[in-house]
Design a protein around this motif. Structure first.
Motif, PDB file in Angstrom:
ATOM      1  N   MET A   1       0.958  -1.138   0.091  1.00 50.85           N
ATOM      2  CA  MET A   1      -0.099   0.145  -0.241  1.00 50.85           C
ATOM      3  C   MET A   1       0.870   1.099   0.044  1.00 50.85           C
ATOM      4  N   ALA A   2       0.636   2.147  -0.962  1.00 50.63           N
ATOM      5  CA  ALA A   2       1.443   3.324  -1.134  1.00 50.63           C
ATOM      6  C   ALA A   2       0.528   4.484  -0.615  1.00 50.63           C
ATOM      7  N   GLY A   3       0.566   5.277   0.252  1.00 48.84           N
ATOM      8  CA  GLY A   3      -0.328   6.073   0.520  1.00 48.84           C
ATOM      9  C   GLY A   3       0.300   7.292   1.332  1.00 48.84           C
ATOM     10  N   PRO A   4      -0.513   8.360   1.469  1.00 52.80           N
ATOM     11  CA  PRO A   4      -0.199   9.442   2.334  1.00 52.80           C
ATOM     12  C   PRO A   4      -0.619   9.556   3.729  1.00 52.80           C
ATOM     13  N   LEU A   5       0.188   8.748   4.790  1.00 54.28           N
ATOM     14  CA  LEU A   5      -0.181   8.625   5.971  1.00 54.28           C
ATOM     15  C   LEU A   5      -0.388  10.044   6.482  1.00 54.28           C
ATOM     16  N   CYS A   6       0.482  10.970   6.369  1.00 53.40           N
ATOM     17  CA  CYS A   6       0.631  12.434   6.795  1.00 53.40           C
ATOM     18  C   CYS A   6      -1.028  12.782   6.505  1.00 53.40           C
ATOM     19  N   CYS A 100       8.888   5.966  -4.723  1.00 53.42           N
ATOM     20  CA  CYS A 100       8.320   5.365  -3.446  1.00 53.42           C
ATOM     21  C   CYS A 100       8.388   4.012  -3.960  1.00 53.42           C
ATOM     22  N   LEU A 101       7.783   3.504  -5.188  1.00 52.90           N
ATOM     23  CA  LEU A 101       7.695   2.070  -5.559  1.00 52.90           C
ATOM     24  C   LEU A 101       9.157   1.394  -5.674  1.00 52.90           C
ATOM     25  N   GLU A 102       9.961   2.037  -6.502  1.00 54.70           N
ATOM     26  CA  GLU A 102      11.435   1.687  -6.873  1.00 54.70           C
ATOM     27  C   GLU A 102      12.223   1.548  -5.431  1.00 54.70           C
ATOM     28  N   SER A 103      11.902   2.435  -4.618  1.00 52.86           N
ATOM     29  CA  SER A 103      12.656   2.236  -3.323  1.00 52.86           C
ATOM     30  C   SER A 103      12.032   1.101  -2.471  1.00 52.86           C
ATOM     31  N   MET A 104      10.931   0.664  -2.610  1.00 47.93           N
ATOM     32  CA  MET A 104      10.169  -0.441  -1.838  1.00 47.93           C
ATOM     33  C   MET A 104      10.615  -1.613  -2.568  1.00 47.93           C
ATOM     34  N   PHE A 105      10.507  -1.854  -3.865  1.00 52.37           N
ATOM     35  CA  PHE A 105      10.665  -2.832  -4.631  1.00 52.37           C
ATOM     36  C   PHE A 105      11.771  -3.118  -5.693  1.00 52.37           C
ATOM     37  N   GLY A 106      12.370  -2.135  -5.979  1.00 53.92           N
ATOM     38  CA  GLY A 106      13.662  -2.290  -6.908  1.00 53.92           C
ATOM     39  C   GLY A 106      13.032  -1.723  -8.299  1.00 53.92           C
ATOM     40  N   GLN A 107      11.710  -1.715  -8.510  1.00 58.36           N
ATOM     41  CA  GLN A 107      11.393  -1.556  -9.711  1.00 58.36           C
ATOM     42  C   GLN A 107       9.785  -0.871  -9.380  1.00 58.36           C
ATOM     43  N   ALA A 108       9.286  -0.009 -10.198  1.00 63.99           N
ATOM     44  CA  ALA A 108       7.832   0.416 -10.038  1.00 63.99           C
ATOM     45  C   ALA A 108       6.876  -0.411 -10.926  1.00 63.99           C
ATOM     46  N   SER A 109       7.347  -1.188 -11.897  1.00 63.21           N
ATOM     47  CA  SER A 109       6.361  -1.919 -12.854  1.00 63.21           C
ATOM     48  C   SER A 109       5.772  -2.889 -12.198  1.00 63.21           C
ATOM     49  N   GLU A 110       4.659  -3.451 -12.951  1.00 62.34           N
ATOM     50  CA  GLU A 110       3.807  -4.665 -12.463  1.00 62.34           C
ATOM     51  C   GLU A 110       3.701  -4.852 -11.062  1.00 62.34           C
ATOM     52  N   ARG A 111       3.173  -3.756 -10.505  1.00 61.35           N
ATOM     53  CA  ARG A 111       2.498  -3.761  -9.038  1.00 61.35           C
ATOM     54  C   ARG A 111       1.084  -3.275  -8.952  1.00 61.35           C
ATOM     55  N   SER A 112       0.540  -3.909  -7.849  1.00 65.39           N
ATOM     56  CA  SER A 112      -0.882  -3.257  -7.727  1.00 65.39           C
ATOM     57  C   SER A 112      -0.884  -2.573  -6.256  1.00 65.39           C
ATOM     58  N   LEU A 113      -1.162  -1.591  -6.162  1.00 64.68           N
ATOM     59  CA  LEU A 113      -1.471  -0.825  -5.074  1.00 64.68           C
ATOM     60  C   LEU A 113      -2.478   0.026  -4.747  1.00 64.68           C
ATOM     61  N   SER A 141      -7.184   4.019  -6.562  1.00 65.38           N
ATOM     62  CA  SER A 141      -7.454   5.448  -5.676  1.00 65.38           C
ATOM     63  C   SER A 141      -8.670   5.265  -4.611  1.00 65.38           C
ATOM     64  N   VAL A 142      -8.228   5.640  -3.541  1.00 64.34           N
ATOM     65  CA  VAL A 142      -9.320   5.669  -2.517  1.00 64.34           C
ATOM     66  C   VAL A 142      -9.204   7.272  -1.925  1.00 64.34           C
ATOM     67  N   ALA A 143     -10.589   7.754  -1.545  1.00 69.30           N
ATOM     68  CA  ALA A 143     -10.558   8.963  -1.032  1.00 69.30           C
ATOM     69  C   ALA A 143     -10.938   8.982   0.120  1.00 69.30           C
ATOM     70  N   ILE A 144     -10.335   9.312   1.177  1.00 69.46           N
ATOM     71  CA  ILE A 144     -10.921   9.495   2.547  1.00 69.46           C
ATOM     72  C   ILE A 144     -11.536  10.983   3.016  1.00 69.46           C
ATOM     73  N   ALA A 145     -12.570  10.987   3.455  1.00 68.96           N
ATOM     74  CA  ALA A 145     -13.007  12.028   3.843  1.00 68.96           C
ATOM     75  C   ALA A 145     -12.847  12.769   5.093  1.00 68.96           C
ATOM     76  N   TYR A 146     -11.407  12.899   5.226  1.00 67.93           N
ATOM     77  CA  TYR A 146     -10.689  13.278   6.542  1.00 67.93           C
ATOM     78  C   TYR A 146     -10.352  14.958   6.114  1.00 67.93           C
ATOM     79  N   SER A 147     -10.134  15.585   6.914  1.00 71.62           N
ATOM     80  CA  SER A 147      -9.379  17.168   6.745  1.00 71.62           C
ATOM     81  C   SER A 147     -10.490  17.950   6.097  1.00 71.62           C
ATOM     82  N   HIS A 148     -11.853  17.770   6.336  1.00 75.07           N
ATOM     83  CA  HIS A 148     -12.805  18.393   5.735  1.00 75.07           C
ATOM     84  C   HIS A 148     -12.898  18.322   4.367  1.00 75.07           C
ATOM     85  N   SER A 149     -12.513  17.242   3.696  1.00 73.24           N
ATOM     86  CA  SER A 149     -12.454  17.005   2.414  1.00 73.24           C
ATOM     87  C   SER A 149     -13.812  16.635   1.790  1.00 73.24           C
TER      88      SER A 149
END
Length: 179
Positions: A1-6, A100-113, A141-149
Motif C-alpha cells: 500500500m502506498a499512501g499519504p499517512l500524513c 517510492c515504488l522503486e525504493s520499496m521493490f527495486g522497480q515500479a512496474s507490475e504492481r498493484s497498489l 485510488s481511495v478518497a478518505i473524507a478527512y481534513s474536511h474534504s
C-alpha cells in the motif's frame, strides 16, 4: 500500500510559508507534533503484511518523526516527501510515486497498489501514476473524507470514496491476523 499517512494525521501545528504543515518547537523543550487519528496505529499493524509507503507534500523528516513517535515506522518501507522530488514534480506528478515504488521493490512496474488520499490532487496523482506504470500495474485510488474534504464534489472521482479505511482495505488485503 502506498499512501499519504500524513494526510491521516491530525495537524497540531500551523502551516509554514509554503503551506506545508510544519513541526516546530513549542514553549520550552516540548516539540509540537501531530497525533494519529483514532485507531490508525492499530489499522496499520493489522495490515502490516502489506508493504507500506508514503508519498506526501510534507517533508520526509516530519513524516518519519511522526511515524517514529507513534511506533509505526517499522511498517513503512519508503517515505517520499516534497523535499525528495524537484518542485516541478510534486503531486499530482507521478515522480514521487515512482520513487517510492522503486525504493520499496527495486522497480515500479507490475504492481498493484492502493493509494489513499484526502484531496482531489491525490486522485489525479493515482491516475497519473497508473498512466506511467501502464496496463501491467493497477493503482486503486481511495478518497478518505478527512481534513474536511468532500470527495463527492471533486471533478476527479476516486475508485472508492469511503470514510472508514478498514472497510476498503479489507476488500483488497488480508489482515495479518488472518494469515
Amino acid at each position: 500500500m502506498a499512501g499519504p499517512l500524513c494526510r491521516l494525521l491530525r495537524p497540531v501545528t500551523g502551516r509554514d510559508a509554503a503551506g506545508r504543515f510544519a513541526l516546530g518547537k513549542a514553549s520550552g523543550d516540548e516539540q509540537d507534533c501531530r497525533s494519529l487519528f483514532d485507531g490508525l496505529a492499530q489499522l496499520i499493524a493489522t495490515f502490516s503484511t502489506v508493504p507500506h509507503g508514503i508519498c506526501s507534500q510534507n517533508s520526509q523528516r516530519n513524516i518519519r518523526s511522526v511515524l517514529a513517535q507513534h511506533c509505526v515506522n517499522e511498517w513503512f518501507h519508503s517515505v517520499v516527501g516534497y523535499d525528495d522530488v524537484p518542485a516541478q514534480m510534486h503531486k499530482p506528478h507521478p515522480c514521487g510515486g515512482l520513487k517510492c515504488l522503486e525504493s520499496m521493490f527495486g522497480q515500479a512496474s507490475e504492481r498493484s497498489l492502493i493509494y489513499i488520499g484526502d484531496h482531489e490532487a491525490d486522485v489525479q496523482f493515482a491516475r497519473n501514476l497508473q498512466e506511467v506504470l501502464g496496463k501491467d500495474s493497477r493503482v486503486i485510488s481511495v478518497a478518505i473524507a478527512y481534513s474536511h474534504s468532500a470527495p463527492e464534489r471533486w471533478a476527479s472521482s476516486p475508485a472508492h470514496d469511503i470514510e472508514e479505511l478498514r472497510a476498503i482495505l479489507g476488500l483488497y488485503v488480508t489482515p495479518a491476523s488472518e494469515q
